[in-house]
Design a protein around this motif. Sequence first.
Motif, PDB file in Angstrom:
ATOM      1  N   ASP A 146      35.969  28.962  13.618  1.00 52.33           N
ATOM      2  CA  ASP A 146      34.744  28.679  14.373  1.00 52.33           C
ATOM      3  C   ASP A 146      34.402  27.196  14.419  1.00 52.33           C
ATOM      4  O   ASP A 146      33.470  26.796  15.117  1.00 52.33           O
ATOM      5  CB  ASP A 146      33.564  29.509  13.861  1.00 52.33           C
ATOM      6  N   VAL A 147      35.161  26.361  13.707  1.00 51.54           N
ATOM      7  CA  VAL A 147      35.016  24.910  13.890  1.00 51.54           C
ATOM      8  C   VAL A 147      35.278  24.558  15.355  1.00 51.54           C
ATOM      9  O   VAL A 147      34.609  23.686  15.935  1.00 51.54           O
ATOM     10  CB  VAL A 147      35.980  24.142  12.961  1.00 51.54           C
ATOM     11  N   TRP A 148      36.269  25.224  15.960  1.00 51.87           N
ATOM     12  CA  TRP A 148      36.613  25.001  17.367  1.00 51.87           C
ATOM     13  C   TRP A 148      36.158  26.154  18.271  1.00 51.87           C
ATOM     14  O   TRP A 148      36.013  25.974  19.468  1.00 51.87           O
ATOM     15  CB  TRP A 148      38.128  24.818  17.508  1.00 51.87           C
ATOM     16  N   LEU A 149      35.984  27.300  17.686  1.00 46.01           N
ATOM     17  CA  LEU A 149      35.586  28.491  18.456  1.00 46.01           C
ATOM     18  C   LEU A 149      34.267  29.008  17.899  1.00 46.01           C
ATOM     19  O   LEU A 149      34.229  30.019  17.188  1.00 46.01           O
ATOM     20  CB  LEU A 149      36.669  29.572  18.358  1.00 46.01           C
ATOM     21  N   PRO A 150      33.145  28.339  18.212  1.00 46.27           N
ATOM     22  CA  PRO A 150      31.861  28.791  17.675  1.00 46.27           C
ATOM     23  C   PRO A 150      31.487  30.199  18.125  1.00 46.27           C
ATOM     24  O   PRO A 150      30.666  30.853  17.478  1.00 46.27           O
ATOM     25  CB  PRO A 150      30.872  27.751  18.212  1.00 46.27           C
ATOM     26  N   GLU A 151      32.117  30.655  19.197  1.00 50.96           N
ATOM     27  CA  GLU A 151      31.866  32.027  19.658  1.00 50.96           C
ATOM     28  C   GLU A 151      32.291  33.068  18.622  1.00 50.96           C
ATOM     29  O   GLU A 151      31.870  34.234  18.690  1.00 50.96           O
ATOM     30  CB  GLU A 151      32.603  32.286  20.981  1.00 50.96           C
ATOM     31  N   LEU A 152      33.158  32.667  17.687  1.00 55.26           N
ATOM     32  CA  LEU A 152      33.643  33.599  16.662  1.00 55.26           C
ATOM     33  C   LEU A 152      32.881  33.472  15.344  1.00 55.26           C
ATOM     34  O   LEU A 152      33.254  34.114  14.355  1.00 55.26           O
ATOM     35  CB  LEU A 152      35.135  33.366  16.400  1.00 55.26           C
ATOM     36  N   ALA A 153      31.822  32.657  15.321  1.00 54.27           N
ATOM     37  CA  ALA A 153      31.059  32.498  14.090  1.00 54.27           C
ATOM     38  C   ALA A 153      30.282  33.773  13.763  1.00 54.27           C
ATOM     39  O   ALA A 153      29.839  34.493  14.666  1.00 54.27           O
ATOM     40  CB  ALA A 153      30.097  31.320  14.218  1.00 54.27           C
ATOM     41  N   TYR A 154      30.129  34.054  12.487  1.00 55.62           N
ATOM     42  CA  TYR A 154      29.376  35.210  11.992  1.00 55.62           C
ATOM     43  C   TYR A 154      29.805  36.517  12.655  1.00 55.62           C
ATOM     44  O   TYR A 154      29.000  37.239  13.235  1.00 55.62           O
ATOM     45  CB  TYR A 154      27.865  35.000  12.187  1.00 55.62           C
ATOM     46  N   PRO A 155      31.087  36.847  12.590  1.00 58.10           N
ATOM     47  CA  PRO A 155      31.551  38.066  13.269  1.00 58.10           C
ATOM     48  C   PRO A 155      31.007  39.332  12.618  1.00 58.10           C
ATOM     49  O   PRO A 155      30.715  39.378  11.420  1.00 58.10           O
ATOM     50  CB  PRO A 155      33.078  37.995  13.117  1.00 58.10           C
TER      51      PRO A 155
ATOM     52  N   MET B 203      35.962  33.588  26.000  1.00 58.95           N
ATOM     53  CA  MET B 203      35.423  33.471  24.644  1.00 58.95           C
ATOM     54  C   MET B 203      34.039  34.103  24.546  1.00 58.95           C
ATOM     55  O   MET B 203      33.712  34.747  23.537  1.00 58.95           O
ATOM     56  CB  MET B 203      35.354  32.000  24.223  1.00 58.95           C
ATOM     57  N   HIS B 204      33.231  33.922  25.561  1.00 56.39           N
ATOM     58  CA  HIS B 204      31.897  34.531  25.564  1.00 56.39           C
ATOM     59  C   HIS B 204      31.996  36.054  25.481  1.00 56.39           C
ATOM     60  O   HIS B 204      31.262  36.696  24.717  1.00 56.39           O
ATOM     61  CB  HIS B 204      31.148  34.120  26.834  1.00 56.39           C
TER      62      HIS B 204
ATOM     63  N   ASP C 279      45.501  34.768  22.659  1.00 61.07           N
ATOM     64  CA  ASP C 279      44.559  34.182  23.625  1.00 61.07           C
ATOM     65  C   ASP C 279      43.597  33.240  22.918  1.00 61.07           C
ATOM     66  O   ASP C 279      43.336  32.120  23.378  1.00 61.07           O
ATOM     67  CB  ASP C 279      43.750  35.286  24.322  1.00 61.07           C
ATOM     68  N   LEU C 280      43.046  33.698  21.785  1.00 59.36           N
ATOM     69  CA  LEU C 280      42.082  32.893  21.040  1.00 59.36           C
ATOM     70  C   LEU C 280      42.735  31.626  20.492  1.00 59.36           C
ATOM     71  O   LEU C 280      42.145  30.530  20.533  1.00 59.36           O
ATOM     72  CB  LEU C 280      41.490  33.719  19.899  1.00 59.36           C
ATOM     73  N   LEU C 281      43.965  31.746  19.992  1.00 60.26           N
ATOM     74  CA  LEU C 281      44.687  30.578  19.483  1.00 60.26           C
ATOM     75  C   LEU C 281      44.929  29.569  20.599  1.00 60.26           C
ATOM     76  O   LEU C 281      44.857  28.358  20.378  1.00 60.26           O
ATOM     77  CB  LEU C 281      46.012  31.014  18.857  1.00 60.26           C
ATOM     78  N   SER C 282      45.194  30.052  21.805  1.00 61.06           N
ATOM     79  CA  SER C 282      45.415  29.157  22.944  1.00 61.06           C
ATOM     80  C   SER C 282      44.174  28.311  23.209  1.00 61.06           C
ATOM     81  O   SER C 282      44.273  27.092  23.451  1.00 61.06           O
ATOM     82  CB  SER C 282      45.776  29.973  24.189  1.00 61.06           C
ATOM     83  N   VAL C 283      43.003  28.940  23.187  1.00 64.44           N
ATOM     84  CA  VAL C 283      41.757  28.195  23.399  1.00 64.44           C
ATOM     85  C   VAL C 283      41.534  27.217  22.253  1.00 64.44           C
ATOM     86  O   VAL C 283      41.164  26.054  22.466  1.00 64.44           O
ATOM     87  CB  VAL C 283      40.567  29.167  23.526  1.00 64.44           C
ATOM     88  N   LEU C 284      41.777  27.670  21.030  1.00 66.03           N
ATOM     89  CA  LEU C 284      41.565  26.817  19.866  1.00 66.03           C
ATOM     90  C   LEU C 284      42.455  25.578  19.928  1.00 66.03           C
ATOM     91  O   LEU C 284      41.992  24.460  19.660  1.00 66.03           O
ATOM     92  CB  LEU C 284      41.837  27.611  18.585  1.00 66.03           C
ATOM     93  N   MET C 285      43.717  25.738  20.284  1.00 65.56           N
ATOM     94  CA  MET C 285      44.629  24.597  20.313  1.00 65.56           C
ATOM     95  C   MET C 285      44.215  23.587  21.381  1.00 65.56           C
ATOM     96  O   MET C 285      44.330  22.378  21.174  1.00 65.56           O
ATOM     97  CB  MET C 285      46.065  25.073  20.524  1.00 65.56           C
TER      98      MET C 285
END
Length: 374
Positions: free
Chosen positions: A86-95, A160-161, A183-189
């Motif tokens: 979630d440093v790069w994908l805040p959408e995944l914070a507090y799952p 991501m949303h 997919d998520l790793l692609s956005v993160l990279m």
Amino acid sequence: MSAQFEPVWQALRDKVESGWAPGMVAGIRHGGTTEFFATGVRTLGRAEPMRVDTPFRIASLSKPVAGAIAASMVADGTLAPDDPADVWLPELAYPRVLTSPDAPLESTVPAGHDITVRHLMTLTHGLGVIVGDTPLARAIAAAGIAPGPIPPSMTSEEFMHRVGALPLEHQPGERWSYHTGSDLLSVLMARAGQAPLRQILAERITGPLGLHDTGFLGDAAELPTAYRPGVDGLEILDAPDGVFSREPVFETLAGGLVSTVPDYLAFLTALAEDSLLPAEQRRHMTSDQLTVAQREGMVEMVGPGISWGWQVGVTTDGAGSWTTPGGYGWTGGTGTTAYVNPTADFIGVLFTQRAMAGPEEDFSYFWEPLAAAL
């Protein structure tokens, strides 16, 4: 071409002549030499022949490319496997996590810990292909983010949303789940690299290796028609001027690449020879990264004797005649397969334009004659 692989090429001719697929292209590297073969046509009812340099939609063979980029980012310190995603994908914070895989969407508990970069690289973050009709499976389909051979038709931000609005099926790190983590790793990279994924791909993989025919965009004049098996024979999945001939809205290495057999074989050769990545990172990428508990239920998707590294399948028991413990590779749902066998010193790549009917289909018609030839 040498006589050694003629039985392999004949097997591919026979498969095409049977009507299974309109055409296919293959490449084999063994003992420091490389051979290529093409047979059939690019589109049913038309005369354009398959060529060795014909570009294909390679679907999930994009994932090992994602693994190599991630490994290179770990090597240079851009990423660390245990960084919170979630440093790069805040959408995944507090799952939130479902109380059971088939629970209603509102029946959740907080995740026990953060989703990490490692979870995405190993597809253990808790969400992916769901076998069965569950509330979460229906919600994923309704959101338009279900795994498939065609990348999602939305921006990475919208993707991501929509992912972030859903609960996880499993606790992070608990279980391997296919595809969505790629997919998520692609956005993160892309976010960690502060550049579009196509630029990162060019800087870290295709540019250094001279892979001029690999990217997110195909040429409508060169792409074969992509087919899928239907009730009355082959049906069109994607036309030459279809989805893959246009700039993608969402650049993803879960399944978004177009490539050629020579390009992909060159990628795997550089990986195997440790000329693409530092040897330590290549070993991490291509070795078993899962626990026994994480592999629970995995065999139904990938078959026996296979585990997962960083975005690539790895062989654990060498049950196939062409496989070996320590070998690695993967398949793509659009009809592509590739494997590196370090013990027998070969790399094989086969691209077809006939989508796989399901996990039970394999490419033994190519691999078995190849193993026999060696």
